[in-house]
Design a protein around this motif. Structure first.
Motif, PDB file in Angstrom:
ATOM      1  N   GLN A  52      77.234  23.956   7.898  1.00 27.31           N
ATOM      2  CA  GLN A  52      76.185  24.949   8.093  1.00 27.31           C
ATOM      3  C   GLN A  52      75.285  24.557   9.262  1.00 27.31           C
ATOM      4  N   GLY A  53      74.575  25.544   9.758  1.00 25.79           N
ATOM      5  CA  GLY A  53      73.628  25.297  10.845  1.00 25.79           C
ATOM      6  C   GLY A  53      74.162  25.789  12.173  1.00 25.79           C
ATOM      7  N   THR A  54      73.262  26.381  12.961  1.00 25.45           N
ATOM      8  CA  THR A  54      73.653  26.896  14.268  1.00 25.45           C
ATOM      9  C   THR A  54      72.704  26.379  15.340  1.00 25.45           C
TER      10      THR A  54
ATOM     11  N   GLY B  27      72.477  30.272  18.204  1.00 25.76           N
ATOM     12  CA  GLY B  27      73.251  31.325  17.557  1.00 25.76           C
ATOM     13  C   GLY B  27      74.710  31.001  17.352  1.00 25.76           C
ATOM     14  N   HIS B  28      75.148  29.782  17.685  1.00 28.86           N
ATOM     15  CA  HIS B  28      76.551  29.383  17.552  1.00 28.86           C
ATOM     16  C   HIS B  28      76.667  28.149  16.655  1.00 28.86           C
ATOM     17  N   PRO B  29      77.837  27.950  16.023  1.00 30.13           N
ATOM     18  CA  PRO B  29      78.047  26.717  15.259  1.00 30.13           C
ATOM     19  C   PRO B  29      77.812  25.486  16.133  1.00 30.13           C
ATOM     20  N   LYS B  30      77.207  24.460  15.551  1.00 27.68           N
ATOM     21  CA  LYS B  30      76.915  23.254  16.332  1.00 27.68           C
ATOM     22  C   LYS B  30      78.194  22.595  16.853  1.00 27.68           C
TER      23      LYS B  30
ATOM     24  N   LEU C 275      82.432  19.642  12.912  1.00 29.20           N
ATOM     25  CA  LEU C 275      83.590  20.538  12.883  1.00 29.20           C
ATOM     26  C   LEU C 275      84.146  20.757  11.492  1.00 29.20           C
ATOM     27  N   GLY C 276      83.740  19.926  10.527  1.00 23.35           N
ATOM     28  CA  GLY C 276      84.300  20.062   9.189  1.00 23.35           C
ATOM     29  C   GLY C 276      85.792  19.823   9.205  1.00 23.35           C
ATOM     30  N   ASP C 277      86.574  20.792   8.677  1.00 27.30           N
ATOM     31  CA  ASP C 277      88.027  20.605   8.652  1.00 27.30           C
ATOM     32  C   ASP C 277      88.745  21.359   9.770  1.00 27.30           C
ATOM     33  N   VAL C 278      87.988  21.868  10.751  1.00 28.11           N
ATOM     34  CA  VAL C 278      88.606  22.582  11.867  1.00 28.11           C
ATOM     35  C   VAL C 278      89.541  21.648  12.632  1.00 28.11           C
TER      36      VAL C 278
END
Length: 498
Positions: free
Chosen positions: A7-9, A12-15, A209-212
Motif C-alpha cells: 500500500q501507499g503511493t 499518485g503512483h505505487p512506490k 514491489l511485493g510479489d510483482v
C-alpha cells in the motif's frame, strides 16, 4: 490472479514505480557511459597518451554495430526464460549482475587484452537480455488492466532512462577521455553504476514491489486457468496481431530516430555553424539534446494523458503513434529547411537552430511512441508471454539500427546519381548537398505516408485490442459475461481465477 502490491503511493503512483525508475536509471547510466567510450577506446592508438586497441575506424564501427544489434536481440531470449522459468525479478537481478561483471571486465581488459574485452562485451549482451524486457514488464504489472495511470507511469519510467543517459557522459566520458585516468576508469564508473542498480533492487524490491515479478508468467497463467494449459484465445490472438502490425510502424520510427547517432551527427559536424563567439560547440553535444528534452517534456506528457483520460479524450495508442510519426517527420522537415539555408550562407553551413528543432520534435515524437508502446505491450501481451512480447518490442530498434545505418550511409551514393543531382539543382540545392537532402526528405515523406496508413487502419487495430486500454469492468459478473461473449467458456473460467 492479481499481484500483492504494498500500500501507499507517491505522486499518485505505487512506490514500486520509483524503485524501478531508480534501478533503470543506473542501468542506463552504465550502458550509455560505456557506449560513449566504446568506439573511442577501440580506435585509440596503442602508443597514445591514453592508449586503446588501435583498430581502424571501419573495424570499430563494425564491432559497435554488432554489439548494439545483439543488445537489442537478446531480450527475446531473456524474456522467454523469465516468462517460462525464473520470473522477471530474478531475471533483472541476474542480468544486472552479469552487466556489472561485464563492465568490470572491460576495466581490467583495457588496454591490455582485446580477447578479455570481447568477454566483457559478451557478458554485457547476455545481461542486457535478462534485464531489459523484464524490468519494463514489472512496471506494467504494478497496474490493473485498464488503469489509466499506466501510460503516465511509463512516461515517468522513461524519465529514469534518460536521466541516466544524460548523467553518464558527464562522468564516464570525463574520466575515460582524460589521459590522467584513462578509458578503463570510465568503464569502472559504469560498472559501479550497474552494481548500484543491482544492490537497490536486492535491498528494496520486496518492500516496494511485493510479489510483482517473483513468479514466472507461464506459471501464473497456468494457475489462473485452474491448472489446465490453455491455447491462445481469440482475444489474445487478436492482440498479438496488433503487436505485429504496430511492429512495422514503430520500426519506421526507430529507423528515422536512429539517424541521430549517424547522419545527423555528421550533419552537425560538417554542415552546421557551431560557433558561439569564439567557442565552437562540439558536434557531440547535440546528442544530449534528446535526453534533456525528455526530462523536460516527459512529465508534461504524463500529465497530459491523465487529463485527457479524465475527460474521456485520451487517444487510443495507434493514434498516439500516428502523432509520433508526424512529429518526427516535422523534425526532418526542419533539417531540410537547414539544407536550404546552407545554400544562402557564406560558409555553406546551416545555423544550429535547425538541429535543435529537429531534436525537439524527434523527442516529442518519441514520447508519443516509445513509453506509450512500452505500456501497450504490457496491456496486450498474454500473461504467459509478457516478457517475450517485451523482447519483441526491443527487437524493433535492433532492426532499425541496421536499416537506419544502411540508409544513412547511402547518402553519399544517392548524391552521385544524375537524376538526384538534377532534382536537387532544380530546387536550388548544390550537387554536394543532394544526398542528405534526398535522405532527410525521403524519411520525412515516408514517416507521413506510414502515419496516414496507420491512421486508416487504427479503427481495426482498436477493435483487435478488445478494450485493453479501457477501464476495468464494474464487477466480476460483468467481466465474465463480456469475456464469454468473445472467447467462450474456457477463457471465462481462466479469468474467474484471476
Amino acid at each position: 490472479m492479481s499481484h500483492h502490491i504494498p500500500q501507499g503511493t507517491l505522486m499518485g503512483h505505487p512506490k514500486g514505480l520509483f524503485l524501478l525508475f531508480t534501478t533503470e536509471m543506473w542501468e542506463r547510466f552504465s550502458y550509455y557511459g560505456m557506449r560513449a567510450l566504446l568506439v573511442l577506446t577501440l580506435v585509440a592508438a596503442t602508443d597514445a597518451a591514453n592508449p586503446g586497441f588501435g583498430m581502424t575506424t571501419a573495424e570499430a564501427l563494425k564491432l559497435y554495430a554488432y554489439y548494439t544489434s545483439l543488445v537489442y536481440l537478446t531480450p527475446i531470449i531473456g524474456g522467454w526464460l523469465a516468462d517460462t522459468f525464473i520470473g522477471q525479478r530474478r531475471a533483472v537481478v541476474l542480468g544486472g549482475a552479469l552487466m556489472s561483471a561485464g563492465q568490470f571486465t572491460l576495466f581490467v581488459a583495457t588496454p591490455h587484452s582485446l580477447s578479455l574485452f570481447y568477454v566483457g562485451l559478451g557478458l554485457m549482451i547476455i545481461g542486457n537480455g535478462f534485464f531489459k524486457p523484464n524490468i519494463s514488464t514489472m512496471v506494467g504489472d504494478l497496474y490493473d488492466q485498464g488503469d489509466a495511470r499506466r501510460d503516465s507511469a511509463f512516461s515517468i519510467f522513461y524519465m529514469g532512462i534518460n536521466l541516466g543517459a544524460f548523467i553518464a557522459p558527464l562522468i564516464c566520458s570525463t574520466l575515460g577521455e582524460d589521459p590522467a585516468w584513462g578509458w578503463r576508469y570510465g568503464y569502472l564508473a559504469a560498472g559501479i553504476g550497474m552494481a548500484l542498480s543491482v544492490v537497490i533492487q536486492l535491498l528494496f524490491a520486496q518492500r516496494f514491489l511485493g510479489d510483482v515479478g517473483l513468479e514466472a508468467g507461464a506459471k501464473r497463467s497456468l494457475a489462473a486457468s485452474g491448472g489446465v494449459k490453455q491455447p491462445l484465445t481469440k482475444v489474445e490472438i487478436d492482440r498479438l496481431r496488433v503487436i505485429l502490425t504496430l511492429f512495422i510502424f514503430v520500426v519506421m520510427f526507430w529507423l528515422a530516430f536512429e539517424q541521430a547517432g549517424g547522419l545527423m551527427n555528421i550533419f552537425a559536424q560538417d554542415n552546421t555553424q557551431r560557433m558561439v563567439g569564439t567557442f565552437e560547440v562540439p558536434a557531440g553535444w547535440f546528442q544530449s539534446l534528446n535526453a534533456m528534452f525528455i526530462l523536460i517534456f516527459a512529465p508534461l506528457f504524463s500529465i497530459l494523458w491523465i487529463k485527457l483520460n479524465k475527460i474521456d479524450k485520451n487517444p487510443d495508442a495507434p493514434i498516439k503513434i500516428v502523432a509520433g510519426l508526424i512529429l518526427t517527420a516535422i523534425g526532418f522537415g526542419f533539417l531540410v529547411a537547414g539544407i536550404f539555408e546552407m545554400q544562402t550562407t557564406g560558409d555553406g553551413k546551416a545555423t544550429m537552430i535547425w538541429l535543435v528543432l529537429a531534436y525537439l520534435f524527434h523527442t516529442l515524437g518519441e514520447l508519443c511512441i516509445s513509453p506509450v508502446g512500452l505500456s501497450l505491450m504490457t496491456k496486450l501481451a498474454p500473461m504467459r508471454l509478457a516478457s517475450l512480447v517485451m523482447g519483441i518490442w526491443f527487437l524493433m530498434p535492433a532492426l532499425a539500427q541496421l536499416l537506419g545505418g544502411l540508409i544513412g550511409a547511402y547518402s553519399e551514393r544517392a548524391g552521385e546519381y544524375q537524376a538526384v543531382r538534377h532534382f536537387a539543382e532544380g530546387l536550388g540545392i548544390r550537387a554536394e548537398d543532394a544526398g542528405i537532402l534526398v535522405i532527410f526528405g525521403s524519411i520525412a515523406l515516408f514517416l507521413c505516408l506510414f502515419a496516414v496508413v496507420l491512421w486508416l487502419i487504427s479503427g481495426k487495430l482498436v477493435v483487435w485490442m478488445h478494450g485493453a486500454e479501457k477501464g476495468a469492468p464494474a464487477n466480476t459478473g460483468q467481466a465474465l459475461s463480456e469475456e464469454m461473449e468473445v472467447v467462450g467458456d474456457h477463457e471465462a473460467m481462466r479469468k474467474s481465477h484471476q
